[in-house]
Design a protein around this motif. Structure first.
Motif, short mmCIF file in Angstrom:
data_model
loop_
_atom_site.label_atom_id
_atom_site.label_comp_id
_atom_site.label_asym_id
_atom_site.label_seq_id
_atom_site.Cartn_x
_atom_site.Cartn_y
_atom_site.Cartn_z
N ILE A 98 1.08 -1.13 -0.53
CA ILE A 98 0.19 -0.48 0.07
C ILE A 98 0.41 1.43 0.39
N PRO A 99 1.77 1.05 0.58
CA PRO A 99 2.58 2.72 0.42
C PRO A 99 3.40 2.78 -0.19
N VAL A 100 4.13 1.84 -0.83
CA VAL A 100 4.95 1.89 -1.79
C VAL A 100 4.35 2.04 -3.21
N GLY A 101 2.45 1.50 -3.33
CA GLY A 101 1.19 1.90 -3.58
C GLY A 101 1.26 3.40 -4.17
N PHE A 102 1.26 3.44 -3.10
CA PHE A 102 0.67 5.16 -3.37
C PHE A 102 2.40 5.95 -3.53
N LEU A 103 3.15 6.24 -2.68
CA LEU A 103 4.55 7.00 -3.74
C LEU A 103 4.16 6.32 -5.06
N ALA A 104 4.59 5.52 -5.66
CA ALA A 104 4.45 4.94 -7.21
C ALA A 104 2.74 5.60 -7.78
N ALA A 105 2.20 6.50 -7.12
CA ALA A 105 1.27 6.97 -7.96
C ALA A 105 1.51 8.54 -8.19
N GLN A 106 1.14 8.56 -9.41
CA GLN A 106 1.85 10.24 -10.32
C GLN A 106 1.22 11.71 -9.58
N VAL A 108 -0.66 11.59 -6.95
CA VAL A 108 -0.09 11.45 -4.91
C VAL A 108 1.29 12.12 -4.71
N THR A 109 2.05 11.14 -5.75
CA THR A 109 4.06 12.17 -5.26
C THR A 109 4.63 12.49 -6.37
N GLY A 110 3.21 13.07 -7.38
CA GLY A 110 4.14 14.22 -8.64
C GLY A 110 5.40 13.41 -9.01
N SER A 111 6.82 13.83 -9.21
CA SER A 111 7.80 13.74 -9.14
C SER A 111 8.33 12.16 -8.81
N PHE A 112 8.42 12.56 -7.53
CA PHE A 112 8.64 11.42 -6.64
C PHE A 112 7.87 9.77 -6.70
N SER A 113 7.08 9.83 -7.95
CA SER A 113 6.23 8.71 -8.17
C SER A 113 7.43 7.53 -9.17
N PHE A 114 8.53 8.65 -10.07
CA PHE A 114 9.57 7.65 -10.57
C PHE A 114 10.60 6.86 -9.59
N PHE A 115 10.74 6.73 -7.99
CA PHE A 115 11.08 6.07 -7.36
C PHE A 115 10.00 4.73 -6.71
N GLY A 116 8.79 5.49 -6.60
CA GLY A 116 8.66 4.12 -6.15
C GLY A 116 8.20 3.04 -7.18
N LYS A 117 8.17 3.43 -8.52
CA LYS A 117 8.06 2.94 -9.23
C LYS A 117 9.69 1.85 -10.24
N SER A 118 10.23 2.67 -9.60
CA SER A 118 11.46 2.14 -9.45
C SER A 118 11.99 0.66 -8.70
N ILE A 119 11.44 1.04 -7.25
CA ILE A 119 12.03 -0.52 -6.75
C ILE A 119 10.85 -1.56 -7.07
N LEU A 158 1.59 -6.42 -6.66
CA LEU A 158 0.60 -5.76 -5.69
C LEU A 158 0.72 -4.52 -5.31
N GLY A 159 2.15 -3.99 -5.42
CA GLY A 159 1.83 -1.93 -5.34
C GLY A 159 1.97 -1.66 -6.91
N LYS A 160 2.09 -2.11 -7.69
CA LYS A 160 2.11 -1.95 -9.66
C LYS A 160 0.80 -2.25 -9.73
N LEU A 161 0.10 -2.41 -9.03
CA LEU A 161 -1.45 -3.04 -9.21
C LEU A 161 -2.60 -1.65 -8.69
N TYR A 162 -2.04 -1.28 -7.11
CA TYR A 162 -2.25 -0.55 -6.15
C TYR A 162 -1.80 0.77 -6.47
N SER A 163 -0.56 1.56 -7.37
CA SER A 163 -0.37 2.87 -8.02
C SER A 163 -1.68 2.62 -9.08
#
Length: 268
Positions: A98-106, A108-119, A158-163
């Motif tokens: 869940i937190p990784v999915g929110f981090l990867a959602a553009q 929500v986190t804007g440009s920082f979503s790149f880090f979540g998607k990379s993980i 799941l993080g990918k699907l959540y995002s």
């Protein structure tokens, strides 16, 4: 006011550019398939046993052999261990995803979503069996290594699907809450979570089905579950035992699939 007819300039979707791209893609596919067939060894070396004999030994003889019937309770116990590994791994992955999915959602986190998607991309690059090999070497043989392998891989999927679920929410609800003076926690609790929880739950249940199948083979590398007796029986050419184990896995996966499908229909 009189209605005026509108004229639309519709482009032909199948123009020269379309057919050029289509031809290039077809040519590439033909080349790839040709190379694959030319450089892949497709020689059939045969086996000592016929197909009919293998099917008979795997799916008919175990019912009439008391020795193999006696092993059924033990194999069912291994299957329950496999289910426990899958459940624990999915639970951890569903929570930590869940937190990784929110981090990867553009949105929500804007440009920082790149880090979540990379993980998430880094995690999904490795299959469960690779993580199982790593964790068996790190923590030793047993179900604990299997739980860790399933957990890490589930976080990635799941993080990918959540995002993607978070990126598809109705942002007007979020903006309305912000305009009324709601803080970030209230926006998350009342504006975002009610939209994503049903789909989060549905994806977690679907992931559990996949993890049950994945956990069934983790025993091949010593990560617990029913995979260990399965590979041992196959190496010993004990096809009756292999058939018993496969039937247990098939029945279990089918039951879980039916239950999970029914639950998902009620949630979504």
């Amino acid at each position: 006011m009189a209605n005026q007819s509108k004229q639309y300039n519709l482009k032909n979707p199948k123009g020269k550019t379309y057919w050029l791209k289509f031809s290039v893609i077809c040519a590439i596919l033909v080349i790839l398939y040709t190379v694959a067939f030319l450089f892949t060894d497709l020689t059939y070396r045969g086996s000592g046993a016929s197909t009919g004999e293998m099917i008979r030994r795997m799916f008919f003889d175990p019912f009439f052999d008391p020795v193999h019937r006696e092993n059924i309770p033990e194999n069912i116990g291994y299957m329950f261990e496999t289910l426990a590994i899958a459940f624990a791994g999915t639970l951890v992955g569903a929570i930590l995803g869940i937190p990784v999915g929110f981090l990867a959602a553009q949105n929500v986190t804007g440009s920082f979503s790149f880090f979540g998607k990379s993980i998430l991309n880094a995690i999904r690059a490795f299959p469960e069996i690779m993580f199982a090999i790593i964790f068996v070497a790190a923590v030793g043989f047993g179900p604990y290594a299997g739980v860790l392998a399933i957990s890490i891989n589930s976080i990635g999927m799941l993080g990918k699907l959540y995002s993607e679920v978070v990126e598809s929410i109705d942002m007007e609800i979020v903006q309305t809450l912000k305009m009324t003076g709601a803080n970030k926690i209230q926006v998350l609790w009342y504006g975002i979570l009610p939209q994503v929880i049903p789909e989060f739950s549905s994806y977690a249940l679907y992931r559990f089905e996949i993890d049950v199948r994945a956990s069934s083979i983790l025993g091949l590398v010593g990560a617990g579950g029913i995979g260990a007796p399965l590979i041992l029986a196959s190496q010993q050419r004990n096809w009756e035992e292999v058939g018993v184990i496969l039937m247990i896995v098939i029945v279990t996966v089918t039951i879980i699939d039916l239950i999970s499908t029914n639950i998902r229909k009620r949630i979504v």
